[in-house]
Every structure is written in structure tokens, then in C-alpha cells.
Design an enzyme around this catalytic site. Structure first.
Site, PDB file in Angstrom:
ATOM      1  N   ASP A   1     -67.877  -1.175  77.955  1.00  9.70           N
ATOM      2  CA  ASP A   1     -66.876  -0.480  78.767  1.00  9.70           C
ATOM      3  C   ASP A   1     -67.270   0.990  78.843  1.00  9.70           C
ATOM      4  O   ASP A   1     -66.960   1.774  77.942  1.00  9.70           O
ATOM      5  CB  ASP A   1     -65.482  -0.608  78.145  1.00  9.70           C
ATOM      6  CG  ASP A   1     -64.442   0.237  78.902  1.00  9.70           C
ATOM      7  OD1 ASP A   1     -64.757   0.707  80.016  1.00  9.70           O
ATOM      8  OD2 ASP A   1     -63.328   0.427  78.367  1.00  9.70           O
TER       9      ASP A   1
ATOM     10  N   LYS B   1     -59.928  -7.970  73.843  1.00  7.88           N
ATOM     11  CA  LYS B   1     -60.556  -6.954  73.000  1.00  7.88           C
ATOM     12  C   LYS B   1     -59.464  -6.232  72.220  1.00  7.88           C
ATOM     13  O   LYS B   1     -58.409  -5.888  72.748  1.00  7.88           O
ATOM     14  CB  LYS B   1     -61.398  -5.977  73.828  1.00  7.88           C
ATOM     15  CG  LYS B   1     -60.646  -5.137  74.850  1.00  7.88           C
ATOM     16  CD  LYS B   1     -61.578  -4.069  75.448  1.00  7.88           C
ATOM     17  CE  LYS B   1     -60.846  -3.115  76.372  1.00  7.88           C
ATOM     18  NZ  LYS B   1     -61.640  -1.968  76.798  1.00  7.88           N
TER      19      LYS B   1
ATOM     20  N   LYS C   1     -53.510  -4.719  80.330  1.00  8.48           N
ATOM     21  CA  LYS C   1     -52.928  -3.884  79.274  1.00  8.48           C
ATOM     22  C   LYS C   1     -51.434  -3.783  79.573  1.00  8.48           C
ATOM     23  O   LYS C   1     -51.046  -3.254  80.624  1.00  8.48           O
ATOM     24  CB  LYS C   1     -53.509  -2.477  79.323  1.00  8.48           C
ATOM     25  CG  LYS C   1     -54.954  -2.342  78.867  1.00  8.48           C
ATOM     26  CD  LYS C   1     -55.434  -0.934  79.205  1.00  8.48           C
ATOM     27  CE  LYS C   1     -56.752  -0.590  78.569  1.00  8.48           C
ATOM     28  NZ  LYS C   1     -57.319   0.659  79.141  1.00  8.48           N
TER      29      LYS C   1
ATOM     30  N   HIS D   1     -63.275   8.176  72.860  1.00 15.38           N
ATOM     31  CA  HIS D   1     -62.801   7.598  71.594  1.00 15.38           C
ATOM     32  C   HIS D   1     -63.549   8.095  70.368  1.00 15.38           C
ATOM     33  O   HIS D   1     -63.313   7.605  69.255  1.00 15.38           O
ATOM     34  CB  HIS D   1     -62.880   6.071  71.646  1.00 15.38           C
ATOM     35  CG  HIS D   1     -61.915   5.466  72.623  1.00 15.38           C
ATOM     36  ND1 HIS D   1     -61.904   4.137  72.947  1.00 15.38           N
ATOM     37  CD2 HIS D   1     -60.919   6.035  73.365  1.00 15.38           C
ATOM     38  CE1 HIS D   1     -60.948   3.887  73.845  1.00 15.38           C
ATOM     39  NE2 HIS D   1     -60.354   5.039  74.113  1.00 15.38           N
TER      40      HIS D   1
ATOM     41  N   HIS E   1     -56.066  -4.259  74.025  1.00 16.57           N
ATOM     42  CA  HIS E   1     -55.260  -3.294  73.253  1.00 16.57           C
ATOM     43  C   HIS E   1     -55.387  -1.914  73.903  1.00 16.57           C
ATOM     44  O   HIS E   1     -56.016  -1.780  74.952  1.00 16.57           O
ATOM     45  CB  HIS E   1     -55.783  -3.244  71.814  1.00 16.57           C
ATOM     46  CG  HIS E   1     -57.184  -2.691  71.730  1.00 16.57           C
ATOM     47  ND1 HIS E   1     -57.718  -2.114  70.606  1.00 16.57           N
ATOM     48  CD2 HIS E   1     -58.175  -2.601  72.677  1.00 16.57           C
ATOM     49  CE1 HIS E   1     -58.948  -1.714  70.846  1.00 16.57           C
ATOM     50  NE2 HIS E   1     -59.247  -2.001  72.080  1.00 16.57           N
TER      51      HIS E   1
ATOM     52  N   GLU F   1     -67.273   2.115  75.025  1.00 11.87           N
ATOM     53  CA  GLU F   1     -67.185   0.960  74.116  1.00 11.87           C
ATOM     54  C   GLU F   1     -68.397   0.044  74.219  1.00 11.87           C
ATOM     55  O   GLU F   1     -68.810  -0.322  75.322  1.00 11.87           O
ATOM     56  CB  GLU F   1     -65.919   0.136  74.447  1.00 11.87           C
ATOM     57  CG  GLU F   1     -64.651   0.928  74.259  1.00 11.87           C
ATOM     58  CD  GLU F   1     -63.427   0.268  74.876  1.00 11.87           C
ATOM     59  OE1 GLU F   1     -63.401  -0.977  74.996  1.00 11.87           O
ATOM     60  OE2 GLU F   1     -62.509   1.010  75.263  1.00 11.87           O
TER      61      GLU F   1
ATOM     62  N   GLU G   1     -61.191   3.190  67.774  1.00 10.36           N
ATOM     63  CA  GLU G   1     -60.944   1.742  67.751  1.00 10.36           C
ATOM     64  C   GLU G   1     -61.660   1.053  66.596  1.00 10.36           C
ATOM     65  O   GLU G   1     -61.903  -0.157  66.628  1.00 10.36           O
ATOM     66  CB  GLU G   1     -61.323   1.141  69.100  1.00 10.36           C
ATOM     67  CG  GLU G   1     -60.447   1.739  70.211  1.00 10.36           C
ATOM     68  CD  GLU G   1     -60.583   1.062  71.556  1.00 10.36           C
ATOM     69  OE1 GLU G   1     -61.509   0.241  71.733  1.00 10.36           O
ATOM     70  OE2 GLU G   1     -59.760   1.362  72.447  1.00 10.36           O
TER      71      GLU G   1
ATOM     72  N   ASP H   1     -60.311  -1.977  84.993  1.00 15.11           N
ATOM     73  CA  ASP H   1     -59.287  -1.461  84.067  1.00 15.11           C
ATOM     74  C   ASP H   1     -58.507  -0.353  84.771  1.00 15.11           C
ATOM     75  O   ASP H   1     -57.490  -0.609  85.427  1.00 15.11           O
ATOM     76  CB  ASP H   1     -59.973  -0.959  82.789  1.00 15.11           C
ATOM     77  CG  ASP H   1     -59.022  -0.200  81.870  1.00 15.11           C
ATOM     78  OD1 ASP H   1     -57.800  -0.302  82.037  1.00 15.11           O
ATOM     79  OD2 ASP H   1     -59.514   0.519  80.965  1.00 15.11           O
TER      80      ASP H   1
ATOM     81  N   SER I   1     -57.934   7.174  77.135  1.00 10.58           N
ATOM     82  CA  SER I   1     -58.524   7.264  78.472  1.00 10.58           C
ATOM     83  C   SER I   1     -57.551   6.592  79.441  1.00 10.58           C
ATOM     84  O   SER I   1     -57.630   5.405  79.710  1.00 10.58           O
ATOM     85  CB  SER I   1     -59.903   6.595  78.511  1.00 10.58           C
ATOM     86  OG  SER I   1     -59.832   5.231  78.237  1.00 10.58           O
TER      87      SER I   1
ATOM     88  N   GLU J   1     -67.033  -3.386  82.022  1.00 11.40           N
ATOM     89  CA  GLU J   1     -65.674  -2.965  82.418  1.00 11.40           C
ATOM     90  C   GLU J   1     -65.728  -1.540  82.963  1.00 11.40           C
ATOM     91  O   GLU J   1     -66.404  -0.676  82.391  1.00 11.40           O
ATOM     92  CB  GLU J   1     -64.771  -3.028  81.172  1.00 11.40           C
ATOM     93  CG  GLU J   1     -63.366  -2.526  81.389  1.00 11.40           C
ATOM     94  CD  GLU J   1     -62.589  -2.419  80.073  1.00 11.40           C
ATOM     95  OE1 GLU J   1     -62.840  -3.225  79.148  1.00 11.40           O
ATOM     96  OE2 GLU J   1     -61.758  -1.502  79.963  1.00 11.40           O
TER      97      GLU J   1
HETATM   98  O1  LIG Z   1     -60.462   2.002  78.116  1.00  4.35           O
HETATM   99  C1  LIG Z   1     -59.955   1.030  77.540  1.00  4.35           C
HETATM  100  O2  LIG Z   1     -60.189  -0.111  77.914  1.00  4.35           O
HETATM  101  C2  LIG Z   1     -58.945   1.265  76.451  1.00  4.35           C
HETATM  102  C3  LIG Z   1     -58.918   0.261  75.347  1.00  4.35           C
HETATM  103  O3  LIG Z   1     -60.135   0.053  74.736  1.00  4.35           O
HETATM  104  O4  LIG Z   1     -58.974   2.562  75.949  1.00  4.35           O
HETATM  105  P1  LIG Z   1     -57.684   3.489  76.192  1.00  4.35           P
HETATM  106  O5  LIG Z   1     -56.557   2.830  75.505  1.00  4.35           O
HETATM  107  O6  LIG Z   1     -58.027   4.822  75.574  1.00  4.35           O
HETATM  108  O7  LIG Z   1     -57.480   3.564  77.656  1.00  4.35           O
END
Ligand SMILES: O=C(O)[C@@H](CO)OP(=O)(O)O
Length: 685
Positions: A499, A646, A595, A412, A623, A421, A464, A570, A292, A545
């Protein structure tokens, strides 16, 4: 190279690392009372090696050195090895006959050399400087390699060279200078040094992974018998060169003639090559990728070649690392111990775009991470300490609360639930390792509930490592979590984070919770906001989130006014200082999701964290769904005192790698008396 470098003595290096030489066998060539090799032998004797094999053309050269050693350290064994490096069969004889009873050599230090001598030839007909400085070393290493390998890892081959390599080149068409007719002593010295340095480079390549430290070293300008051929005119010329300022090497890089140093300082460079752990090593990094992905993330360079990995290959990024970044970066001669910010700035400029479109954030980040690791090794500190010091954080550490993503939805997994999540956070644990235990117990309890409610086949996992049962509504997931926390016996001590990753289901101004099914379930931003409020009222949720999409600023701002829990941006912030500033100006959230691959360099990621902290926000390290086994973010979390991270479920190697590293850090801090605490109920520093 600058003359401002700190010059260490042999005593200083041995005091720090000398233990590694106790009981070892060392062979040194070129030993005499007036050579660096003689000084090296005397210095090494002080740290109790088993045997020092001292080689020269005549015993009379070695005898005074042996005497000194005998006086100072009577228990250290020494042996004279008669070897004329101007005679290849003498080298063979010395190794085959005189070293027969020596099963292993831990360190071979080839110091012997000739400098700027009048034209002459070795017994085998080579110009003397090339013959002694390079060809003899080549043969000696070849013959001794089995004994060196027999010594096992951390053995070494050290070939002493000289700064003359910087303007030295091998004249392949006329290696012997037309039998002396075109001979110039310093040019021939340069040739012999270029040859021996290139030899060592190739040797290091061939010995890769075999544990033999292989270095050519430049001891600096040490007054020794090596300068016996210097004429007064030549000495005068060197003086003039030194005064004239920096010279330029064959690559166009400036260098200055080294200043005179003592024999102890010269020998220190060899000892460093032999045993200093901070100069050795290969430092690597693995870069993650997301499913995502937000619109404001730095550019991840993929090949777009439909014939390979459906276009997802990364050959271009690898090419950029090897052929664009590496040569440019190496030329800069950055100091890894202190220059991570400068390195990252250089990489960003080299790319030249705002989003790292040219070289790729994946290419740049890998180099940035590897440089951080190399910097930590060069400073001889753990990565978390290196990062903390680099970014100016205190070294009293906070171990983070791990947020385990135990139910996977959204992009996911294949189940119908829209939210991505559902995480459990053992805030009531006593330590990091206790938190891992609690999280794992909840995970296993959840597996039993999922299995009994939805059947064993529903225990398959998502990206995940969380379960992905066939549920549709967030309340179903939250109900499963409450049951698992209770059954594991951790009620009250384990809280919940969600999330929704809502940018993924934001369509035409509304949020479609049915986006993975053929039954649309569209909510207006206000309706979604009231769904969140009701969930926050009913469940022990402590973190939310990306509840709204990355451009739905008004919803963020409105919700932030009333939201009582940590509100993490995020996709909204993309670990980007500019987005963090924008979000602050709109009062949109109170926490940054960090990230590293969203921004593409470690320095920028740490700057984003600093900015968030400066607003009184929190930082939640994350992650990616497409993770690797690289555990860099564990150290980063500890370094910046984020207090929570996380990394998916306690399941699958790439998720567990981070939790394992955090437990290792905790153990290390405990064992070394470092200052640390577990973040606990507040999950901040
Ligand atoms: O959305 C998120 O926060 C991330 C990690 O959990 O997912 P992705 O790496 O797919 O963006």
C-alpha cells in the site's frame, strides 16, 4: 408498543434457558393460587431449583401452590415465608429471623402488589398501593441484597410493575392524596408503578458491573386475583379505552392496552428477566482513526480546542452520543434484532449532512457498532452471523487471509521510505490459525534480518506494528521481505501486498518519493506506473492498494488496463457507494478497501461491499493506523466473505485483537460444526 409482539409461555422460556435455574434458591412474593406468582412457582419447580421460598400474608394462600409442586416435583424444597408487605417491621422480622439459615438467594422476584384498591393506609401510614408496591419492595431489596450478592453473578432482582407506569407519576407534594380526599385508585396505582420502576432503574445503575440482573417487568394483562378490586364500571371503561386505539404516554409515545394473556405467559416475562441471556448486557464499541486520511472520508468530529489534546479531543462526539443520539434513538423503539439498517438510516437523518459533519462519523459509527452487537445478543447469535444474516450473506463462511503489515513507511513511521505498507500474506496456510503462525514466523525472521543489517535500534516499530528500518527505496523493503519469508521456511506460501498510500505524496500532478526527506524524488504518473510494473514483475506481489492519488483518475484507469494483480481503492473509494460507482464508471480498480470509519455506519459499509461485489470486484477489509482493541472488523470480514483483511503486524494489542478474534471464530465454527474454509491462494470466498 404493538400487540403484534410474540407472546411466549413460561414453558417455552424454561425449555430454552431453564437449566440456569437448576439448584438455585428463588424467593417469590405475592404467592397464591390465583396469582402470577403462584404460576411462576409451579413453573420454576419443573426445572429443579434447590429451594423455592414462597411468601404471602397467610399460609393458606401458599398451601395450594405448595401442594401442586409437591405432587409434580416431590424433590423440590419449598418453604412458606410469612410476610405482610403492608407492615415494614413484619418485613424486617421475616428477613432477619425466618431467613437466617438461607445464606444466599439467587433470584428475588417481587410479584406482590395491590391494584386500584379503595383508599387505605399501610400499618406505617403510607397510602396502600404506594406502600405495598414500592416502599415494601424497596425495604425488601435493601435487606436481601447481601444474600443476593452472595449468590454471585447472574443472580437477579425482578420487580413486577405494570403498563400503568406509562401514565404514572409521583406526586411528591402530596404523595398520600391529601389523606384520601383526592384519591383516585388508578392514579394512585400509576404513582406506585412510576415509583417502583424508577427505583429499579436506580438500583440497576448502582449494581452496574456486579453481575446482578436488575429489571422491572410488565407481565401484560394477566387475569389474576390482582383485579379483585375492579368494579364492573371500571372494567367497562378499560374495554372502551382498548377499543379507542393507541393511548399516549407521558413522553408522547403511543401505546395500547395489553391484551389479556394467560398466567403462564405473564410468568414468562419474569423468567425472561431472571435468566434469558439475550436481554442482558451492555454493548459497547471503540472507533478507530487514521493517519493517512483521504479527502472523501466521512467527518471525524474532533473538539479543535487547542488546550486539550492539541485540539484532538472528542468531547463533542461523546456529548452527541449521550445527549443527542441516545435520547432520540431510544424513543424510536427499534427492534435491535432486525432493524440495524433502520437504526443507521435514522442516525444519518438525525445528523442531516452528507458527510456526518454535525454529529460526527465517530459518534455515529460507535452507536451503529454497539447496536449491531446488541442485535446479535438479542438474536442469541455471534456477531458475524448476525451481520451475515442482516446483509443477506450465506452462513457458510470463509476465513480471511490475513495481510500482515510488517514494514511501515509513509505517514506511519519516521524512516525515509515513501510507500506506507509492505504486507506479507500467508495464502498457502491451511487455516486461519496456521496463517497467524506463518505470519508471526516471518515477522520474527524479519526482525533478525533488520537487526543484523541495520542494528538492533532499527527494530523499533511504526504505527501498525511493522518495523521501520532506515531504508529509502521500495526494493529495499521487498528484499528484506523475501529474505524473511525464505528464512522462516515459507517460500511460495507467503505472498506480498503493498500500500503506497500515494495520495500522501502526490504534489502538483507528480509523486514525490522523497517527501519525508529534504531530497525530492519526483516521478510523473507514467514513471510511477512503470516502477509498479517492474516491482510486479520481480516480486511475488498479489495486491496493490492506492498506487495513485484519490483524484488521479486517468492514472488509475490506465494502470487498471494492464495490472494483473488486485488493485484496491482506499482513499479513492472511501468505502462510499457513490465513489465505488464513479470508479466503476471509469474502470479504475477492481477491489474496495473497506474501512468502517471512512463512511461512519455499519449498514453503509456493508452496502459499499455489496456494490463492489455486484461489479465482480473484491473487498479487502482494513483496520486504521490509529486503531483500538475493538475486534468488530474481524466478525465483519467473516460475515461478508471478504476473504482477506489487513490489521497490521502480529504485534501490539490493537492489531493482534483482530487476528485473535478470527482464530476464535474459526475454533467456534469448528466446535459447533459450522460450515467454513480458509480463503487460501485466491484469498476470496
Ligand atoms: O492507508 C491505510 O490503508 C490505512 C490502514 O493501514 O492507514 P490509515 O489508517 O492511516 O489511513
Amino acid at each position: 408498543m404493538s400487540n403484534k409482539q410474540q407472546v411466549l409461555t413460561s414453558e417455552a422460556v424454561l425449555e430454552k434457558y431453564g437449566k440456569a435455574l437448576v439448584g438455585k434458591t428463588v424467593l417469590i412474593t405475592g404467592v397464591s393460587d390465583d396469582s402470577i406468582a403462584g404460576e411462576l412457582a409451579v413453573q420454576l419447580a419443573n426445572v429443579d431449583p434447590k429451594l423455592l421460598i414462597l411468601s404471602a400474608r397467610a399460609e393458606s394462600k401458599v398451601a395450594p401452590v405448595m401442594e401442586k409442586i409437591q405432587k409434580a416435583k416431590p424433590n423440590v424444597q419449598t418453604r412458606f415465608l410469612n410476610m405482610d408487605l403492608g407492615n415494614l417491621s413484619a418485613i424486617r422480622k421475616a428477613v432477619d429471623h425466618d431467613l437466617q439459615d438461607v445464606p444466599q438467594i439467587d433470584h428475588l422476584v417481587c410479584v406482590a402488589g395491590v391494584m386500584a384498591s379503595p383508599y387505605n393506609k399501610t400499618v406505617d401510614g403510607f397510602e396502600t398501593q404506594l406502600g405495598v408496591n414500592y416502599i415494601a419492595n424497596f425495604l425488601l431489596v435493601k435487606l436481601l441484597l447481601p444474600k443476593i450478592k452472595a449468590a454471585g453473578p447472574s443472580s437477579s432482582v425482578i420487580i413486577v410493575a405494570s403498563s400503568a407506569v406509562r401514565h404514572g407519576k409521583v406526586f411528591f407534594d402530596d404523595i398520600g392524596f391529601s389523606d384520601g380526599k383526592t384519591y383516585e385508585p388508578m392514579v394512585a396505582y400509576g404513582q406506585s408503578n412510576a415509583a417502583r420502576v424508577m427505583f429499579v432503574k436506580e438500583l440497576a445503575e448502582r449494581l452496574k458491573g456486579q453481575g446482578v440482573r436488575t429489571y422491572s417487568i410488565d407481565p401484560g394483562a394477566v387475569r389474576s386475583g390482582l383485579q379483585r378490586h375492579f368494579t364492573p364500571e371500571f372494567k367497562q371503561q378499560i374495554e372502551e379505552w382498548s377499543k379507542a386505539g393507541p393511548l399516549t404516554d407521558l413522553d408522547g409515545n403511543p401505546f395500547t392496552i395489553p391484551q389479556w394473556t394467560s398466567t403462564s405467559e405473564g410468568a414468562a416475562t419474569m423468567i425472561t428477566g431472571m435468566i434469558d441471556p439475550t436481554i442482558a448486557g451492555e454493548f459497547t464499541a471503540l472507533v478507530p482513526s487514521g493517519a493517512s486520511v483521504g479527502d472523501y472520508e466521512a467527518h471525524e468530529l474532533r473538539d479543535q480546542d487547542p488546550k486539550r489534546y492539541e485540539g484532538n479531543g472528542v468531547l463533542k462526539a461523546v456529548h452527541n452520543v449521550e445527549n443527542v443520539i441516545a435520547p432520540a434513538l431510544i424513543k424510536q423503539h427499534f427492534d435491535l434484532r432486525t432493524d440495524l439498517a433502520k437504526i443507521d438510516e435514522f442516525l444519518i437523518k438525525l445528523d442531516g449532512t452528507k458527510n456526518k459533519n454535525n454529529l460526527g462519523a465517530n459518534a455515529i459509527l460507535g452507536v451503529s457498532m454497539a447496536c449491531a452487537r446488541a442485535g446479535a445478543a438479542a438474536r442469541n447469535v455471534p456477531l458475524y452471523e448476525f451481520l451475515a444474516r442482516t446483509a443477506g450473506y450465506p452462513t457458510s463462511y470463509t476465513m480471511p487471509v490475513p495481510f500482515f503489515n510488517v514494514i511501515n513507511g509513509g505517514r506511519h513511521s519516521g524512516n525515509p521510505v515513501a510507500f506506507q505498507e509492505f504486507m506479507v500474506a500467508p495464502v498457502g496456510a491451511e487455516s486461519m490459525s496456521h496463517a497467524v503462525q506463518m505470519g508471526s514466523e516471518v515477522y520474527q525472521a524479519l526482525k533478525k534480518i533488520v537487526s543484523s543489517k541495520h542494528g538492533a535500534s532499527a527494530c523499533g516499530i511504526g504505527d501498525e506494528g511493522g518495523f521501520a528500518p532506515p531504508i529509502s527505496h521500495p526494493t529495499e523493503a521487498l528484499g528484506l521481505l523475501l529474505g524473511a519469508i525464505k528464512n522462516a521456511g515459507h517460500e511460495g506460501k507467503v505472498k506480498i501486498g503493498i500500500d503506497p498510500a500515494s495520495s500522501e505524496f502526490f504534489k502538483s500532478g507528480n509523486y514525490d518519493l522523497g517527501f519525508k526527506t529534504n531530497q525530492p524524488h519526483s516521478l510523473s504518473p507514467a514513471e510511477l506506473q512503470s516502477l509498479y510494473s517492474s516491482l510486479l514483475g520481480k516480486y511475488p506481489i498479489i495486491l496493490l492498494e492506492d498506487p495513485f492519488a484519490e483524484d488521479d483518475w486517468s492514472s488509475w484507469t490506465a494502470f487498471n488496463k494492464t495490472c494483473k494483480v488486485e488493485l484496491v481503492g482506499d482513499d479513492l473509494l472511501a468505502t462510499n457507494v457513490e465513489r465505488v460507482e464513479l470508479a466503476k464508471s471509469k474502470e479504475a480498480c477492481n477491489s474496495l478497501l473497506l474501512k468502517i470509519n471512512q463512511i461512519g455506519s455499519i449498514t453503509e459499509a456493508m452496502e459499499a461491499a455489496k456494490k463492489a461485489y455486484s461489479y465482480g470486484w473484491r473487498v479487502f477489509v482494513s483496520h486504521r493506523s490509529g486503531e483500538t482493541i475493538d475486534d468488530f472488523i474481524a466478525d465483519l470480514t467473516v460475515a461478508i466473505g471478504a476473504g482477506h483483511l489487513k490489521s497490521g503486524s502480529p504485534c501490539r494489542g490493537e492489531r493482534v485483537a483482530k487476528y485473535n478474534r478470527l482464530m476464535d471464530i474459526e475454533d467456534e465454527l469448528r466446535a459447533t460444526g459450522g460450515s467454513f474454509k480458509y480463503a487460501g491462494p485466491e484469498f476470496v470466498k
